[in-house]
Design a protein around this motif. Structure first.
Motif, short mmCIF file in Angstrom:
data_model
loop_
_atom_site.label_atom_id
_atom_site.label_comp_id
_atom_site.label_asym_id
_atom_site.label_seq_id
_atom_site.Cartn_x
_atom_site.Cartn_y
_atom_site.Cartn_z
N ALA A 37 0.82 -1.22 0.00
CA ALA A 37 0.00 0.00 0.00
C ALA A 37 0.85 1.26 0.00
O ALA A 37 0.48 2.27 -0.62
CB ALA A 37 -0.93 0.00 1.21
N GLY A 38 1.99 1.25 0.69
CA GLY A 38 2.80 2.45 0.84
C GLY A 38 3.21 3.11 -0.47
O GLY A 38 2.95 4.30 -0.69
N PRO A 39 3.87 2.38 -1.39
CA PRO A 39 4.27 2.99 -2.66
C PRO A 39 3.09 3.55 -3.45
O PRO A 39 3.19 4.62 -4.05
CB PRO A 39 4.95 1.83 -3.40
CG PRO A 39 5.42 0.92 -2.32
CD PRO A 39 4.37 0.99 -1.26
N GLU A 40 1.98 2.82 -3.45
CA GLU A 40 0.80 3.30 -4.18
C GLU A 40 0.25 4.59 -3.56
O GLU A 40 -0.13 5.53 -4.27
CB GLU A 40 -0.29 2.21 -4.17
CG GLU A 40 -1.61 2.61 -4.78
CD GLU A 40 -1.57 2.75 -6.30
OE1 GLU A 40 -2.63 2.62 -6.92
OE2 GLU A 40 -0.49 3.01 -6.88
N LEU A 41 0.22 4.65 -2.25
CA LEU A 41 -0.29 5.85 -1.57
C LEU A 41 0.62 7.06 -1.82
O LEU A 41 0.14 8.18 -1.94
CB LEU A 41 -0.44 5.58 -0.07
CG LEU A 41 -1.62 4.68 0.30
CD1 LEU A 41 -1.50 4.20 1.74
CD2 LEU A 41 -2.94 5.41 0.09
N ARG A 42 1.92 6.83 -1.90
CA ARG A 42 2.83 7.94 -2.19
C ARG A 42 2.58 8.49 -3.59
O ARG A 42 2.59 9.71 -3.80
CB ARG A 42 4.29 7.48 -2.04
CG ARG A 42 4.76 7.42 -0.59
CD ARG A 42 6.25 7.20 -0.49
NE ARG A 42 6.62 5.83 -0.79
CZ ARG A 42 6.63 4.84 0.10
NH1 ARG A 42 6.25 5.07 1.34
NH2 ARG A 42 6.99 3.61 -0.26
N LEU A 64 -0.76 6.75 4.52
CA LEU A 64 0.69 6.64 4.68
C LEU A 64 1.08 6.66 6.16
O LEU A 64 2.04 5.98 6.57
CB LEU A 64 1.39 7.78 3.94
CG LEU A 64 1.48 7.60 2.42
CD1 LEU A 64 1.94 8.91 1.76
CD2 LEU A 64 2.43 6.47 2.06
N ALA A 65 0.35 7.43 6.96
CA ALA A 65 0.60 7.43 8.40
C ALA A 65 0.36 6.04 8.98
O ALA A 65 1.14 5.56 9.83
CB ALA A 65 -0.30 8.45 9.09
N ALA A 66 -0.70 5.37 8.50
CA ALA A 66 -0.97 4.01 8.97
C ALA A 66 0.14 3.05 8.54
O ALA A 66 0.54 2.17 9.31
CB ALA A 66 -2.32 3.54 8.43
N CYS A 67 0.66 3.23 7.32
CA CYS A 67 1.79 2.41 6.86
C CYS A 67 3.00 2.62 7.77
O CYS A 67 3.67 1.65 8.16
CB CYS A 67 2.16 2.78 5.43
SG CYS A 67 0.99 2.27 4.16
N LEU A 104 -3.51 8.40 15.23
CA LEU A 104 -2.70 9.06 16.26
C LEU A 104 -2.72 8.29 17.58
O LEU A 104 -1.69 8.15 18.24
CB LEU A 104 -3.20 10.49 16.48
CG LEU A 104 -2.73 11.55 15.48
CD1 LEU A 104 -3.49 12.85 15.69
CD2 LEU A 104 -1.22 11.79 15.62
N SER A 105 -3.90 7.78 17.95
CA SER A 105 -3.98 7.02 19.20
C SER A 105 -3.11 5.77 19.11
O SER A 105 -2.43 5.40 20.08
CB SER A 105 -5.43 6.64 19.52
OG SER A 105 -5.91 5.63 18.65
N GLY A 106 -3.09 5.12 17.94
CA GLY A 106 -2.24 3.96 17.76
C GLY A 106 -0.76 4.31 17.87
O GLY A 106 0.03 3.54 18.44
N CYS A 107 -0.39 5.47 17.35
CA CYS A 107 1.00 5.93 17.47
C CYS A 107 1.39 6.13 18.93
O CYS A 107 2.47 5.69 19.37
CB CYS A 107 1.18 7.25 16.72
SG CYS A 107 1.00 7.14 14.93
#
Length: 267
Positions: A37-42, A64-67, A104-107
């Motif tokens: 997912a990361g490359p596609e989202l970028r 991307l934050a979730a990635c 953010l809560s997960g972070c």
């Protein structure tokens, strides 16, 4: 997935193509396929920003934050989620705001910032005013339970997990139910309610198997392994840790399972 991929191909070069690809990336994240997912989202983030579509760009940014969070890059995750939150607030998008807050809560949980996680969750719960957003209420309750558990408030954690489960069952949302059941079983074990913990975790593992979720099954096996150790069932613990090692892909969990196997294998 194939249907959406077909839509993306048929609408190449249009906004519909980009939004469909964004949806596909979100589905990949739900399956923890963050490396794909990361490359596609970028790419999508650049496309949306180039077109001046900041609102759509915010969804790529929070993805991307979730990635980042899943890969352990929490500093980058916090920065991206906070930026996306500001964009969603400016757009008046309640769903986007809640998605940013749950990330953010997960972070904060991952970084051991439990008071900050609780603050974010309380803020998020105050914004869940429609049934269409109730899924986030279940997520925030679970996150509050995790924060309470990490701070030693186990009874409070159980109450939060039970409220999360009740919401998930009302919505017919099985994914949240099985994720939260693992946490609930862990909490029962911490209180010494070992038989109830084992029953809860075995039910949870069965749900993950039925759903075809090997990651969730692997984490549940790890939790069952720790419970088996406490119950004096060494062979059972070894089998659970071996199964966890087979199923999980994230290095941190592989290391934890391998470490426990080495420790229990020593004479």
């Amino acid at each position: 997935m194939r249907l959406l991929e077909g839509v993306a191909r048929r609408t190449a070069g249009t906004d519909t193509e980009l939004l469909t690809r964004l949806l596909l990336a979100d589905i990949a994240l739900d399956r923890r396929q963050f490396r794909a997912a990361g490359p596609e989202l970028r790419v999508l983030l650049r496309e949306f920003e180039g077109r001046g579509e900041r609102h759509a760009a915010a969804y790529a940014l929070v993805g991307l934050a979730a990635c980042d969070l899943m890969s352990g890059a929490t500093a980058g995750a916090v920065k991206r989620a906070a930026e996306a939150l500001g964009w969603f607030e400016a757009a008046g998008d309640a769903n986007g705001v809640l998605q940013s807050l749950i990330t953010l809560s997960g972070c904060h949980l991952e970084r051991g910032e439990y008071e900050a996680a609780e603050s974010v969750c309380v803020r998020g719960l105050g914004l869940v005013r429609e049934r269409s957003l109730a899924e986030y209420g279940a997520k925030f309750r679970r996150a509050l339970g995790i924060a309470a558990f990490k701070r030693g408030r186990v009874e409070e954690a159980i109450r939060q997990y039970e409220e999360s489960l009740a919401l998930a069952r009302q919505l017919g949302w099985g994914a949240n139910e099985r994720i939260t059941l693992r946490r609930l079983g862990e909490a029962y074990g911490a209180l010494g309610r070992l038989d109830l913990a084992a029953e809860t975790l075995e039910r949870c593992r069965g749900m993950f198997v039925t759903a075809g979720d090997s990651y969730g099954e692997g984490l549940t096996c790890y939790t069952l392994g720790e419970l088996s150790v406490r119950r004096g069932r060494r062979a059972e613990a070894l089998e659970n840790f071996r199964r966890c090692l087979e199923l999980v892909t994230e290095p941190s969990w592989k290391d934890r399972a391998a470490t426990r196997l080495r420790e229990l294998s020593q004479p």
